[in-house]
Design an enzyme around this catalytic site. Structure first.
Site, mmCIF file in Angstrom:
data_model
loop_
_atom_site.group_PDB
_atom_site.id
_atom_site.type_symbol
_atom_site.label_atom_id
_atom_site.label_comp_id
_atom_site.label_asym_id
_atom_site.label_seq_id
_atom_site.Cartn_x
_atom_site.Cartn_y
_atom_site.Cartn_z
ATOM 1 N N TYR A 102 0.834 -1.200 0.000
ATOM 2 C CA TYR A 102 0.000 0.000 0.000
ATOM 3 C C TYR A 102 0.873 1.257 0.000
ATOM 4 O O TYR A 102 1.853 1.370 0.746
ATOM 5 C CB TYR A 102 -0.920 0.024 1.225
ATOM 6 C CG TYR A 102 -1.640 1.349 1.385
ATOM 7 C CD1 TYR A 102 -2.736 1.660 0.591
ATOM 8 C CD2 TYR A 102 -1.182 2.304 2.294
ATOM 9 C CE1 TYR A 102 -3.366 2.883 0.704
ATOM 10 C CE2 TYR A 102 -1.816 3.529 2.414
ATOM 11 C CZ TYR A 102 -2.909 3.817 1.615
ATOM 12 O OH TYR A 102 -3.527 5.037 1.711
ATOM 13 N N GLY A 109 -5.502 5.850 -0.143
ATOM 14 C CA GLY A 109 -6.884 5.997 0.275
ATOM 15 C C GLY A 109 -7.836 5.200 -0.577
ATOM 16 O O GLY A 109 -7.650 3.993 -0.787
ATOM 17 N N HIS A 132 -1.146 17.416 -1.582
ATOM 18 C CA HIS A 132 -1.558 17.769 -0.220
ATOM 19 C C HIS A 132 -1.120 19.175 0.173
ATOM 20 O O HIS A 132 -1.312 19.568 1.331
ATOM 21 C CB HIS A 132 -1.011 16.751 0.784
ATOM 22 C CG HIS A 132 -1.912 15.570 0.984
ATOM 23 N ND1 HIS A 132 -3.090 15.649 1.693
ATOM 24 C CD2 HIS A 132 -1.830 14.296 0.537
ATOM 25 C CE1 HIS A 132 -3.684 14.473 1.692
ATOM 26 N NE2 HIS A 132 -2.948 13.626 0.996
ATOM 27 N N ASN A 244 2.029 10.440 7.034
ATOM 28 C CA ASN A 244 0.960 9.586 7.528
ATOM 29 C C ASN A 244 1.138 9.293 9.018
ATOM 30 O O ASN A 244 1.316 8.159 9.441
ATOM 31 C CB ASN A 244 0.978 8.281 6.717
ATOM 32 C CG ASN A 244 -0.240 7.416 6.957
ATOM 33 O OD1 ASN A 244 -0.154 6.212 6.883
ATOM 34 N ND2 ASN A 244 -1.377 8.009 7.227
ATOM 35 N N ARG A 356 -11.664 26.075 50.434
ATOM 36 C CA ARG A 356 -11.533 24.784 51.106
ATOM 37 C C ARG A 356 -11.360 23.620 50.128
ATOM 38 O O ARG A 356 -10.662 22.644 50.422
ATOM 39 C CB ARG A 356 -12.777 24.548 51.974
ATOM 40 C CG ARG A 356 -12.781 23.237 52.702
ATOM 41 C CD ARG A 356 -13.865 23.116 53.759
ATOM 42 N NE ARG A 356 -15.051 23.871 53.525
ATOM 43 C CZ ARG A 356 -16.289 23.365 53.441
ATOM 44 N NH1 ARG A 356 -16.466 22.057 53.542
ATOM 45 N NH2 ARG A 356 -17.332 24.139 53.270
#
Length: 616
Positions: A102, A109, A132, A244, A356
């Site tokens: 891959y 994708g 990208h 990635n 407190r």
């Protein structure tokens, strides 16, 4: 295979053992000795360099290198180069055998069914980086960008990503020369990792897009040439390996966690100061009481606050009456101590919750901070791209480690924890500014000589000409009005109290969960995403606002201390409170007349980083 086992038996194995030991050690030690008056500074690490191996990078070291607060430089562990070489050999062997991989011999994708010829594998990486390049918004800060690059280098140094050792060496050169990519902050959904923002790092490696170098923004080619670094062509899998992963969300969140650790520590100091200047009850923080509800964060906060108040003279600190005789509890809820010729002092049986319950509230936030830091430490020292190559087991792992849900959920939780502490500080300031509840002048207005509190005129004082003084300087008589009875009144810290509330509201508005807002994208291939980078950026905003809030609350407490002790309402401040006031007074002199506090507040907020983290 024997070679890899030998490597793991050496330096890499030692790194793994150290990593596992660090992850399993308890973060809190409620029985540790605590110095209530410790100075807000830390000793620099004496090691001349930081070894990057992929297994033992800590959040403090990541922050140190990101801010370049020392001269230490990152260097690669020899084991990282050897491990990377082993996984790269495996990848190249699979390619030679014609295996389907891959992102190497397939598309990305939804295009993963598209076959790519081996001879086109390098061009595929180039195109991945190019398409990208669609980030938008403001660029990450230089400090955040360093954190991103170091985070990505550390994850690749683990040696399971199939990249060449030459790529690791190239990334370390960029860090050492301080050549950094210009990374737009918007464009990641946090699964398939931070693809778009990390494409800007991948582009810089090959000499494209823009870079920061020597304080200037310039072309990547110009920056590399100036630093004497040759561009590196990305080979098979290498563009995908850089992009990635979860480096952007992890780097941003890690710096925010470090900031909030210091803020929570300062919040404990401020809370203890609020107890002291309001004449509260130290016994609420008795470690013996908090051992009965053993949350580590709560126990640590209570013990620290108990220590800060150890030498406070004007708080209830024992089980005995303060002035002899029998304790009388009135219907009003106050305690009176008979035995004095004058009207006896009065003290509440119990303080309001914002005093407190401070350890229960801050301590819960500290526990959340600790868990967030643990999650980020694991993410920082993990392999989180896809696919991964394990030469020891001869396996290719096609999985979803790029999914940033751990970061997103942890950042979501910490934003909510910070909002709880922000609300606490807001309520403490409200208490001190309310004269009817604090016993101090309303809005902490300093009385002027010859006039009653709040009757002197206000005037704007140019920055740099404020009244000087120590931790508890006396009012400056030069500002007194000749006819104070008819002058415009001073307003003290009235507006600063409003700013505190505004900051707390801003922080609260950023608590909306992000991780649960997943939305499908990329033709339904990325049908569930983490939005981890968005959650981390929101955490960064909270941390920035919280520094301002801590600074504002510290100003309120120090002004209250000046009025209480300089006016004879108490005997003297504890060393811890005196130390806090001195820290404030370095940037903010005591308020005598109304003046602009904008720059002083900003200056003090910038110095919150001087305080040690609550998780030290």
């Amino acid at each position: 295979m024997r070679c890899l086992q030998h490597i793991q038996a050496g330096e890499a194995k030692a790194s793994k053992i150290h990593y596992i030991q660090r992850m399993t050690q308890p973060t809190h030690n409620p029985d540790a000795n605590i110095d209530p008056n410790s100075e807000p500074s830390s000793e620099p690490n004496s090691e001349p360099m930081v070894i990057v191996s992929g297994y033992n990078l800590t959040l403090p070291v990541l922050e140190e290198l990101s801010h370049r607060s020392t001269e230490r430089q990152p260097v690669l562990a020899e084991s990282a180069l050897e491990m990377a070489g082993a996984s790269r050999d495996m990848l190249e062997r699979l390619l030679a055998e014609g295996a389907e991989i891959y992102g190497v011999t397939s598309g990305f994708g939804e295009n993963c069914e598209t076959a790519v010829a081996p001879q086109a594998a390098v061009e595929l990486q180039r195109k991945l980086v190019v398409y990208h390049g669609v980030g938008c918004g403001q660029p990450l800060s230089v400090e955040e960008t360093r954190a991103v690059v170091l985070t990505r280098l550390n994850t690749l140094a683990r040696g399971y990503s199939g990249v060449r050792p030459a790529l690791l060496e190239h990334l370390i050169k960029l860090l050492q020369a301080d050549v950094l990519p210009v990374i737009p902050e918007i464009g990641s959904v946090g699964a398939s990792g931070d693809l778009t923002p990390l494409s800007y790092l991948a582009a810089l490696v090959s000499g494209n897009r823009e870079a920061w170098w020597k304080g200037r923004r310039m072309s990547a080619a110009e920056a590399l040439a100036g630093a004497g670094i040759e561009p590196l062509e990305l080979r098979e899998k290498e563009g995908l390996a850089i992009m990635n992963g979860t480096a952007v969300m992890t780097g941003i969140a890690a710096l925010a966690v470090q900031s909030l650790g210091r803020c929570f520590g300062l919040a404990e100091r401020i809370a203890a100061g609020a107890v002291e200047v309001s004449g509260g009850d130290r016994r609420a923080f008795d470690p013996d009481a908090h051992r009965l509800k053993p949350h580590p964060g709560q126990q640590g906060s209570a013990e620290r606050m108990y220590g800060y108040l150890a030498d406070a003279h004007d708080v209830a600190s024992t089980g005995e009456p303060m002035e002899g005789g029998t304790v009388v509890v009135a219907e009003s809820g106050f305690v009176s101590y008979p035995g004095s010729s004058e009207a006896p002092p009065q003290h509440r049986v119990q303080d309001v919750y914002s005093l407190r319950c401070a350890p229960q509230l801050i301590g819960a936030a500290v526990d959340t901070l600790t868990e967030t830091a643990r999650v980020l430490s694991v993410e920082l020292n993990s392999s989180n791209d896809n696919p991964l190559f394990d030469p020891e087991k001869n396996k290719v792992h096609n999985t979803g480690h790029f999914q940033g849900s751990h970061v997103a959920l942890a950042a979501d939780a910490l934003r909510n924890a910070a909002a709880v502490v922000a609300d606490l500080l807001d309520k403490q300031c409200l208490l001190l500014l309310d004269g009817a509840r604090s016993g101090l002048p309303p809005n902490l207005v300093a009385p002027q000589p010859g006039s009653s509190a709040g009757d002197s005129p206000g005037q704007e004082v140019p920055r740099g000409q404020e009244a000087s003084g120590g931790a508890h300087a006396a009012p400056n008589a030069a500002h007194a009005a000749p006819n104070a009875a008819h002058a415009a009144p001073n307003h003290g810290l009235k507006a600063l109290g409003i700013t505190v509330s505004a900051l707390a509201a801003e922080i609260d508005s950023l608590t909306t969960p992000i991780a649960s807002r997943s939305r499908p994208t990329e033709s339904m291939n990325q049908d569930v995403v983490s939005l981890g980078q968005l959650s981390a950026r929101r955490l960064r905003e909270v941390a920035s606002l919280f520094e301002l809030l801590c600074a504002a609350a510290a100003i309120v407490v120090s002004q209250a201390a000046s009025l209480r002790f300089d006016r004879g309402l108490g005997r003297k401040p504890s060393p811890a409170l005196e130390h806090l006031c001195l820290w404030v007074r370095h940037s903010v002199p005591p308020l005598q007349d109304d003046r602009v506090l904008h720059h002083e507040l900003q200056d003090l907020a910038g110095r919150v980083a001087e305080w040690p983290s609550v998780t030290r």
